[in-house]
Design an enzyme around this catalytic site. Sequence first.
Site, mmCIF file in Angstrom:
data_model
loop_
_atom_site.group_PDB
_atom_site.id
_atom_site.type_symbol
_atom_site.label_atom_id
_atom_site.label_comp_id
_atom_site.label_asym_id
_atom_site.label_seq_id
_atom_site.Cartn_x
_atom_site.Cartn_y
_atom_site.Cartn_z
ATOM 1 N N ASP A 1 99.489 -9.460 50.916
ATOM 2 C CA ASP A 1 100.120 -10.765 50.733
ATOM 3 C C ASP A 1 99.283 -11.869 51.388
ATOM 4 O O ASP A 1 98.945 -11.792 52.572
ATOM 5 C CB ASP A 1 101.519 -10.775 51.346
ATOM 6 N N ASP B 1 104.324 -5.859 43.080
ATOM 7 C CA ASP B 1 105.441 -6.138 43.989
ATOM 8 C C ASP B 1 106.836 -6.162 43.369
ATOM 9 O O ASP B 1 107.814 -6.169 44.108
ATOM 10 C CB ASP B 1 105.192 -7.473 44.700
#
Length: 602
Positions: A426, A289
Amino acid sequence: MKLGRHFTVFGSAIFCVVVFSLYLMLDQLQLDHINNPSNGERFESGQLGILQDKIDHLERLLEENNKIIANIRDSVINLRPPVKDDRGFLEAGNDSQVLMVPSAPLIVPIDLEDCQFSAQTYSKAADTVQMLDVYDLLSFDNPDGGVWKQGFDISYEENEWDDEPLQVIVVPHSHNDPGWLKTFDDYYRDQTQHILNNMVVKLHEDKRRKMIWSEISYFSKWWDNIDNQKKDAVKNLIERGQLEIATGGWVMPDEANTHYFALIDQLLEGHQWLERNLGVKPRTGWAVDPFGHSPTQAYLLKQAGLSNMLIQRVHYSVKKQFASQKTLEFFWRQNWDQQSSTDILCHMMPFYSYDVPHTCGPDPKICCQFDFKRLPGGRISCPWRVPPQAITNDNVQQRALMLLDQYRKKSKLFRTKVVLVPLGDDFRYTEAQEWDQQFNNYQKLFDYMNSHPELHVQAQFGTISDYFEILRKNVGMDKVGMSVGMSPFPVLSGDFFTYADRDDHYWSGYFTSRPFYKLLDRTLESHLRAAEILYSLAFASVRKFGKPNNYPAVENYKLLTAARRNLGLFQHHDAITGTGKDWVVVDYGTRWSMVEMVSSAE
């Protein structure tokens, strides 16, 4: 002629009279406004007065706050609690004198070659791919690539795997941001603790299940709140290879704004915690990320003993170029390294994101049908409006072949017949139901694929290190070092900035956003480093001279550790970048008060 002069004089006189009259009118209007201001001006004047009052109030609060901080600092400085035993830091003798604990020499030898580093000359190795050269080659356009919008069509022959079967490693993961849309504590309370609690139960139900974790800030908080029985269960999972700690840093850090001191600190804090509590040392990096990737992070991971790493957020044009050349896996080498001492094997994920629709293959519409959290009736669904189907005996063949087609197409972007398929997103696996949905349905698909030799595929759950171990074995390399023979992977030097995920959406604003917090981060880093140096000098002096005998070494060390962890938390890729919500950034700032208090006390 005389008549013309008369007209000129007469016209000039009239002009002067008009100008003078206008001046008198404007002057009178201004005087009237002063004596009788309009409602709008009164409102504006009132607003300015209110604003001035607020500014005065803030100044008074700031002055009071400075006084409070000064009082706290003075109080901490004056605190001198008695010394407590803690793993041999300091021990009191019978005569109340401090017995010295043997320590390593304080003088560190310096290699003369290190001092000549900058004077050395370097030239690019012949087999090295330079990112600056790659950027010059790219047109940075974005033509429609079909189902893989930012790529190209992928085809294959059915018999390509007849001699060597395709090996598929599916890696379940859950990316937990230590602050983004919620604060660190809110995320932990609402989601992270449930993910980790379910992990212990669900992995023990089937030894074929695997999972990876990377954020030690969350893991350590959870560890402090579980009982010894659950801790033993976690250690058992790690020993059996079902759970792997990837990277092992305190956070998954940003790689553009962070100072390398802070990168090292948060990495050491995580690794030391792992060594003390679990006795493990990470082998593989996992960075899905951060918004672009730096060779500095690759170098630090290599120096920390890691052999492999994975990256995701790279400009889509670079990914497309690398995929077409089958260079998505490479040895990442520092620009100044003429040998191979800094090489670390790196895997670049080829598609748009690290979520399930963009990891099984080039077609997100199909991959989304294998994200079983999106089964009908759930809280999320597929944007392409084709939902997943629970795997049954009636549809397992059709669904397995559909998924295998994506696996095969993805493998065509790499040089080996080993393919990595991350399975997560996530804050995934929060609920026990999702664990069952994902693992049970995928296991049915794997069982079908593996039981049909005509498909020439072996699919399984694995960790990220499992993947690299199989990859290295496939090409004749050892588990951690360089190739035994000729390496099939290119060598690359350079960085992957600036990141763009689509069109001209360049992620560069975070280089300068929230400048106050970026400045404060650097300031507190320097203060904390100074406090650590002073602590080390004071502790060395106490051990050498035995004075003062009431130096609070253990307590100060704990304070320094807490300060390092709070500062390390801000190196997270949604913290120092400024991409978190306002209240989340305020929470980071509140945590920093401890860093500054400890630094001032030292």
